[in-house]
Design a protein around this motif. Structure first.
Motif, PDB file in Angstrom:
ATOM      1  N   ASN A  80       9.276  -3.483  -2.918  1.00  0.00           N
ATOM      2  CA  ASN A  80       9.279  -2.394  -3.803  1.00  0.00           C
ATOM      3  C   ASN A  80       7.601  -2.069  -4.438  1.00  0.00           C
ATOM      4  O   ASN A  80       6.982  -2.995  -4.847  1.00  0.00           O
ATOM      5  CB  ASN A  80      10.069  -2.211  -4.912  1.00  0.00           C
ATOM      6  CG  ASN A  80      10.111  -0.695  -5.619  1.00  0.00           C
ATOM      7  OD1 ASN A  80       9.420  -0.825  -6.622  1.00  0.00           O
ATOM      8  ND2 ASN A  80      10.965   0.039  -5.113  1.00  0.00           N
ATOM      9  N   VAL A  81       6.980  -0.839  -3.833  1.00  0.00           N
ATOM     10  CA  VAL A  81       5.663  -0.464  -4.283  1.00  0.00           C
ATOM     11  C   VAL A  81       5.763   0.876  -5.261  1.00  0.00           C
ATOM     12  O   VAL A  81       6.361   1.606  -5.129  1.00  0.00           O
ATOM     13  CB  VAL A  81       4.731  -0.208  -3.440  1.00  0.00           C
ATOM     14  CG1 VAL A  81       3.509   0.139  -3.665  1.00  0.00           C
ATOM     15  CG2 VAL A  81       4.715  -1.368  -2.256  1.00  0.00           C
ATOM     16  N   ARG A  82       5.349   0.255  -6.712  1.00  0.00           N
ATOM     17  CA  ARG A  82       5.286   1.546  -7.735  1.00  0.00           C
ATOM     18  C   ARG A  82       3.920   2.212  -7.437  1.00  0.00           C
ATOM     19  O   ARG A  82       2.824   1.682  -7.350  1.00  0.00           O
ATOM     20  CB  ARG A  82       5.246   0.725  -8.816  1.00  0.00           C
ATOM     21  CG  ARG A  82       6.444   0.195  -9.329  1.00  0.00           C
ATOM     22  CD  ARG A  82       6.843  -0.575 -10.528  1.00  0.00           C
ATOM     23  NE  ARG A  82       6.493   0.520 -11.785  1.00  0.00           N
ATOM     24  CZ  ARG A  82       7.295   1.573 -12.153  1.00  0.00           C
ATOM     25  NH1 ARG A  82       8.794   1.206 -11.485  1.00  0.00           N
ATOM     26  NH2 ARG A  82       7.390   2.352 -12.889  1.00  0.00           N
ATOM     27  N   PHE A  83       4.122   3.686  -7.491  1.00  0.00           N
ATOM     28  CA  PHE A  83       3.190   4.508  -7.175  1.00  0.00           C
ATOM     29  C   PHE A  83       1.848   4.480  -8.400  1.00  0.00           C
ATOM     30  O   PHE A  83       1.038   4.701  -8.028  1.00  0.00           O
ATOM     31  CB  PHE A  83       3.640   6.188  -7.017  1.00  0.00           C
ATOM     32  CG  PHE A  83       4.472   6.166  -5.802  1.00  0.00           C
ATOM     33  CD1 PHE A  83       4.308   5.756  -4.596  1.00  0.00           C
ATOM     34  CD2 PHE A  83       5.669   6.831  -5.825  1.00  0.00           C
ATOM     35  CE1 PHE A  83       5.215   5.880  -3.295  1.00  0.00           C
ATOM     36  CE2 PHE A  83       6.428   7.058  -4.939  1.00  0.00           C
ATOM     37  CZ  PHE A  83       6.337   6.496  -3.609  1.00  0.00           C
ATOM     38  N   LYS A  84       2.347   4.156  -9.344  1.00  0.00           N
ATOM     39  CA  LYS A  84       1.517   4.212 -10.670  1.00  0.00           C
ATOM     40  C   LYS A  84       0.266   3.385 -10.391  1.00  0.00           C
ATOM     41  O   LYS A  84      -0.671   3.462 -11.068  1.00  0.00           O
ATOM     42  CB  LYS A  84       2.135   3.945 -12.155  1.00  0.00           C
ATOM     43  CG  LYS A  84       2.580   2.658 -12.197  1.00  0.00           C
ATOM     44  CD  LYS A  84       3.263   2.547 -13.618  1.00  0.00           C
ATOM     45  CE  LYS A  84       3.472   0.935 -14.137  1.00  0.00           C
ATOM     46  NZ  LYS A  84       3.848   0.864 -15.370  1.00  0.00           N
ATOM     47  N   ASN A  85       0.738   2.204  -9.682  1.00  0.00           N
ATOM     48  CA  ASN A  85      -0.571   1.121  -9.640  1.00  0.00           C
ATOM     49  C   ASN A  85      -1.476   1.529  -8.267  1.00  0.00           C
ATOM     50  O   ASN A  85      -2.347   0.846  -8.243  1.00  0.00           O
ATOM     51  CB  ASN A  85       0.163  -0.166  -9.300  1.00  0.00           C
ATOM     52  CG  ASN A  85       0.898  -0.682 -10.421  1.00  0.00           C
ATOM     53  OD1 ASN A  85       0.718  -0.286 -11.678  1.00  0.00           O
ATOM     54  ND2 ASN A  85       2.168  -1.276 -10.288  1.00  0.00           N
ATOM     55  N   LEU A  86      -1.002   2.395  -7.601  1.00  0.00           N
ATOM     56  CA  LEU A  86      -1.853   2.722  -6.208  1.00  0.00           C
ATOM     57  C   LEU A  86      -3.210   3.542  -6.704  1.00  0.00           C
ATOM     58  O   LEU A  86      -3.080   4.499  -7.534  1.00  0.00           O
ATOM     59  CB  LEU A  86      -1.158   3.561  -5.179  1.00  0.00           C
ATOM     60  CG  LEU A  86       0.214   2.932  -4.452  1.00  0.00           C
ATOM     61  CD1 LEU A  86       0.831   3.913  -3.570  1.00  0.00           C
ATOM     62  CD2 LEU A  86      -0.273   1.637  -4.075  1.00  0.00           C
ATOM     63  N   THR A  87      -4.266   2.990  -5.897  1.00  0.00           N
ATOM     64  CA  THR A  87      -5.413   3.606  -6.195  1.00  0.00           C
ATOM     65  C   THR A  87      -6.026   4.274  -4.998  1.00  0.00           C
ATOM     66  O   THR A  87      -7.059   5.115  -5.083  1.00  0.00           O
ATOM     67  CB  THR A  87      -6.755   2.751  -6.726  1.00  0.00           C
ATOM     68  OG1 THR A  87      -6.760   1.497  -5.680  1.00  0.00           O
ATOM     69  CG2 THR A  87      -6.249   2.303  -8.125  1.00  0.00           C
ATOM     70  N   ARG A  88      -5.405   3.876  -3.837  1.00  0.00           N
ATOM     71  CA  ARG A  88      -6.042   4.301  -2.489  1.00  0.00           C
ATOM     72  C   ARG A  88      -4.853   4.167  -1.234  1.00  0.00           C
ATOM     73  O   ARG A  88      -4.313   3.279  -1.414  1.00  0.00           O
ATOM     74  CB  ARG A  88      -6.977   3.925  -2.097  1.00  0.00           C
ATOM     75  CG  ARG A  88      -7.679   4.080  -0.917  1.00  0.00           C
ATOM     76  CD  ARG A  88      -9.246   3.223  -0.754  1.00  0.00           C
ATOM     77  NE  ARG A  88      -9.368   2.957   0.927  1.00  0.00           N
ATOM     78  CZ  ARG A  88     -10.368   2.018   1.115  1.00  0.00           C
ATOM     79  NH1 ARG A  88     -10.846   1.069   0.500  1.00  0.00           N
ATOM     80  NH2 ARG A  88     -10.470   1.844   2.528  1.00  0.00           N
ATOM     81  N   ILE A  89      -4.860   5.263  -0.392  1.00  0.00           N
ATOM     82  CA  ILE A  89      -3.869   5.344   0.539  1.00  0.00           C
ATOM     83  C   ILE A  89      -4.672   5.832   1.588  1.00  0.00           C
ATOM     84  O   ILE A  89      -5.323   6.630   1.823  1.00  0.00           O
ATOM     85  CB  ILE A  89      -2.594   6.312   0.499  1.00  0.00           C
ATOM     86  CG1 ILE A  89      -2.056   6.289  -0.871  1.00  0.00           C
ATOM     87  CG2 ILE A  89      -1.814   6.180   1.686  1.00  0.00           C
ATOM     88  CD1 ILE A  89      -0.974   7.003  -1.391  1.00  0.00           C
ATOM     89  N   ASP A  90      -4.714   5.015   2.901  1.00  0.00           N
ATOM     90  CA  ASP A  90      -5.307   5.272   4.187  1.00  0.00           C
ATOM     91  C   ASP A  90      -4.281   5.241   5.243  1.00  0.00           C
ATOM     92  O   ASP A  90      -3.128   4.532   5.202  1.00  0.00           O
ATOM     93  CB  ASP A  90      -6.324   3.971   4.638  1.00  0.00           C
ATOM     94  CG  ASP A  90      -7.528   3.688   3.668  1.00  0.00           C
ATOM     95  OD1 ASP A  90      -7.666   4.798   2.883  1.00  0.00           O
ATOM     96  OD2 ASP A  90      -8.102   2.910   3.862  1.00  0.00           O
ATOM     97  N   LEU A  91      -4.545   5.979   5.974  1.00  0.00           N
ATOM     98  CA  LEU A  91      -3.693   6.309   7.180  1.00  0.00           C
ATOM     99  C   LEU A  91      -4.211   6.947   8.491  1.00  0.00           C
ATOM    100  O   LEU A  91      -5.402   7.354   8.419  1.00  0.00           O
ATOM    101  CB  LEU A  91      -2.579   7.347   6.953  1.00  0.00           C
ATOM    102  CG  LEU A  91      -2.846   8.467   6.668  1.00  0.00           C
ATOM    103  CD1 LEU A  91      -1.970   9.646   6.935  1.00  0.00           C
ATOM    104  CD2 LEU A  91      -2.571   8.645   4.840  1.00  0.00           C
TER     105      LEU A  91
END
Length: 110
Positions: A80-91
């Motif tokens: 489970n990954v919580r979105f509030k901790n994300l700083t970057r998304i690559d794709l």
């Protein structure tokens, strides 16, 4: 590049107008259908780590992700990954394509 081009299909095109930039969760939700793998960063909490995987279940504040480990193998369980901790998304990069080729088809996660 020759290796990537000869081994993996080209990355699908993603229309940037179709991405909902309202939050990390909405970005993830609108891109995960197009991108076979997404790279997630928590640069403030874990600057030396990177999570790579596919969406199993998308929720309002988090997502259950089937991850690829550092040895390019699929983990057996989802995380489970919580979105509030994300700083970057690559794709949709060549790196993603090479990783997916090396990891092989995604098995059924537990």
């Amino acid at each position: 590049m020759p290796f990537i081009e000869s081994r993996t299909p080209a990355a699908p095109q993603l229309n940037l107008d179709d991405i909902d930039l309202g939050s990390a969760g909405s970005i993830y939700g609108t891109t995960s259908a197009t991108a076979p793998l997404i790279l997630l960063y928590e640069e403030e909490r874990a600057p030396d780590k990177l999570w790579i995987g596919t969406v199993v279940e998308l929720r309002r504040k988090s997502a259950w992700i089937h991850m690829i480990n550092p040895n390019t193998r699929w983990y057996e369980k989802v995380v489970n990954v919580r979105f509030k901790n994300l700083t970057r998304i690559d794709l949709l990069s060549d790196y993603d394509r090479a990783l997916l080729y090396m990891a092989g088809p995604e098995p059924k996660a537990g």
